[in-house]
Design a protein around this motif. Sequence first.
Motif, PDB file in Angstrom:
ATOM      1  N   LYS A 100       0.835  -1.197   0.000  1.00 36.20           N
ATOM      2  CA  LYS A 100       0.000   0.000   0.000  1.00 36.20           C
ATOM      3  C   LYS A 100       0.875   1.254   0.000  1.00 36.20           C
ATOM      4  CE  LYS A 100      -4.316  -0.896   1.657  1.00 36.20           C
ATOM      5  NZ  LYS A 100      -4.893  -1.606   2.795  1.00 36.20           N
ATOM      6  N   VAL A 101       1.909   1.244   0.827  1.00 31.28           N
ATOM      7  CA  VAL A 101       2.822   2.391   0.876  1.00 31.28           C
ATOM      8  C   VAL A 101       3.384   2.665  -0.512  1.00 31.28           C
ATOM      9  CG1 VAL A 101       5.008   3.226   1.795  1.00 31.28           C
ATOM     10  CG2 VAL A 101       3.441   1.979   3.284  1.00 31.28           C
ATOM     11  N   LEU A 102       3.837   1.597  -1.128  1.00 35.27           N
ATOM     12  CA  LEU A 102       4.401   1.739  -2.464  1.00 35.27           C
ATOM     13  C   LEU A 102       3.352   2.224  -3.449  1.00 35.27           C
ATOM     14  CD1 LEU A 102       6.510   1.467  -4.565  1.00 35.27           C
ATOM     15  CD2 LEU A 102       6.187  -1.003  -4.560  1.00 35.27           C
ATOM     16  N   GLY A 103       2.143   1.693  -3.300  1.00 34.77           N
ATOM     17  CA  GLY A 103       1.066   2.082  -4.208  1.00 34.77           C
ATOM     18  C   GLY A 103       0.810   3.573  -4.190  1.00 34.77           C
ATOM     19  N   ASP A 104       0.923   4.174  -3.018  1.00 38.81           N
ATOM     20  CA  ASP A 104       0.695   5.602  -2.917  1.00 38.81           C
ATOM     21  C   ASP A 104       1.685   6.367  -3.788  1.00 38.81           C
ATOM     22  OD1 ASP A 104      -1.310   5.081  -1.225  1.00 38.81           O
ATOM     23  OD2 ASP A 104      -0.242   5.590   0.619  1.00 38.81           O
ATOM     24  N   TYR A 105       2.943   5.962  -3.734  1.00 37.48           N
ATOM     25  CA  TYR A 105       3.939   6.649  -4.546  1.00 37.48           C
ATOM     26  C   TYR A 105       3.709   6.389  -6.027  1.00 37.48           C
ATOM     27  CZ  TYR A 105       6.495   7.874  -0.381  1.00 37.48           C
ATOM     28  OH  TYR A 105       6.849   8.407   0.812  1.00 37.48           O
ATOM     29  N   ALA A 106       3.315   5.139  -6.334  1.00 33.65           N
ATOM     30  CA  ALA A 106       3.102   4.791  -7.733  1.00 33.65           C
ATOM     31  C   ALA A 106       1.963   5.617  -8.325  1.00 33.65           C
ATOM     32  CB  ALA A 106       2.803   3.303  -7.853  1.00 33.65           C
ATOM     33  N   ALA A 107       0.958   5.879  -7.485  1.00 36.86           N
ATOM     34  CA  ALA A 107      -0.204   6.617  -7.980  1.00 36.86           C
ATOM     35  C   ALA A 107       0.057   8.121  -8.032  1.00 36.86           C
ATOM     36  CB  ALA A 107      -1.401   6.322  -7.083  1.00 36.86           C
TER      37      ALA A 107
END
Lengths: 189, 189
Positions: free
Chosen positions: A76-83
């Motif tokens: 989820k943490v990574l997803g935030d940056y990806a988005a």
Amino acid sequence: MGCVVPRLTDARKELRRAQIAEAAVRCFGRNGLERTSIADITAESGLSAGSIYAHYRNKAELVQAAARAVLIKRAKVLGDYAASDTPPGPDELLARLIAAIDPAEARVGVQTWGEATTDPAIRHIVVDMTERMRAMLHDCVTAWLVRVENHRPDGAGERAAPIAHQLMARYQAELLYTALRSPTEETAP
Amino acid sequence: MGCVVPRLTDARKELRRAQIAEAAVRCFGRNGLERTSIADITAESGLSAGSIYAHYRNKAELVQAAARAVLIKRAKVLGDYAASDTPPGPDELLARLIAAIDPAEARVGVQTWGEATTDPAIRHIVVDMTERMRAMLHDCVTAWLVRVENHRPDGAGERAAPIAHQLMARYQAELLYTALRSPTEETAP
DNA sequence: CCACAAAAAGAATGAAGGTTCTGCTTGCGG
DNA sequence: CCGCAAGCAGAACCTTCATTCTTTTTGTGG
């Protein structure tokens, strides 16, 4: 006719499952997957053994749930940056991911790696989530490449792959170091 | 007077210890640290439980011995390259190290990481050996820097540090991938 | 060759902990 | 309000080992 009623709504049931899984993660982080007894989780969660077994068929399933919980949270943490619409460069991205590591969860993560070497169910979870994270990393890097190097979107994907691979490796290594650093002492003023 | 004689010479004793430790590594690689019983090691080594306890105080000591054995073996491979008079470049070095990975030992290695998160004795072994390996990597890279980039020996050390750090990370990640790839199936024609 | 103690085997022991079982509690549809 | 099944607690159970104990084997110095 029909059943008189199921007592716990699905949402409530999921909440209980989460409550148990979170307690399990805390216990695992403290004492390890195998050195944690159901009694420990009982104490940590405030529920009884019977109750836990009403929500998870056995300990193995609980371990799987814990593994999933930790990995999903990380993704989820990574997803935030990806988005994000302003993708950070590789080094910046790595730095932020590392900063977001929670020691207790890192420990459980590394423990699941060990477990994955012999338990197929856990292995599947770990491999699956690892690939998913690498894909997100790949997307992140690709977006950055297009922005900074003005790469054509088609060529950027290929160029991003080895970078994403390396980022993943460095991130995992950092997880390991975090897990090994200060494994017991954490409650210091 | 005097003792009539100790029956096994020290060399023999060390041999037995190694024999047991090697059997343990095989068992651990197959079934994991905790799922391996003394009975399993008994079967694998051809010795009896009593005999094993004559050489190791308890299972924890056996696990430590196995961890040490695997890590030392790994360090030895690296040591050979470090001692070489024609040090390979970082990528070449990494490729060779990766090629030298034995899947079974990789599995035990990863298992020890997991164990290290909660067991201080194992942690000490893992951290110690990791630092030692990084130092060797550092030496390797330094030697290469001096040869290829004609760096002055003093500056080379500083430049080598981050490279060695990264190599270590990538190597460890590869260990993890190897451990997760084909964990059970290995005896195929 | 002998005697003796180390070393090995393998059964015995005991504890630990996962799972199950037995009732008590409780919240909700009727 | 009532009753019932799901939740829940906690004791009981039973298997699974780690470890120890007893007996047998074995190799070596004398």
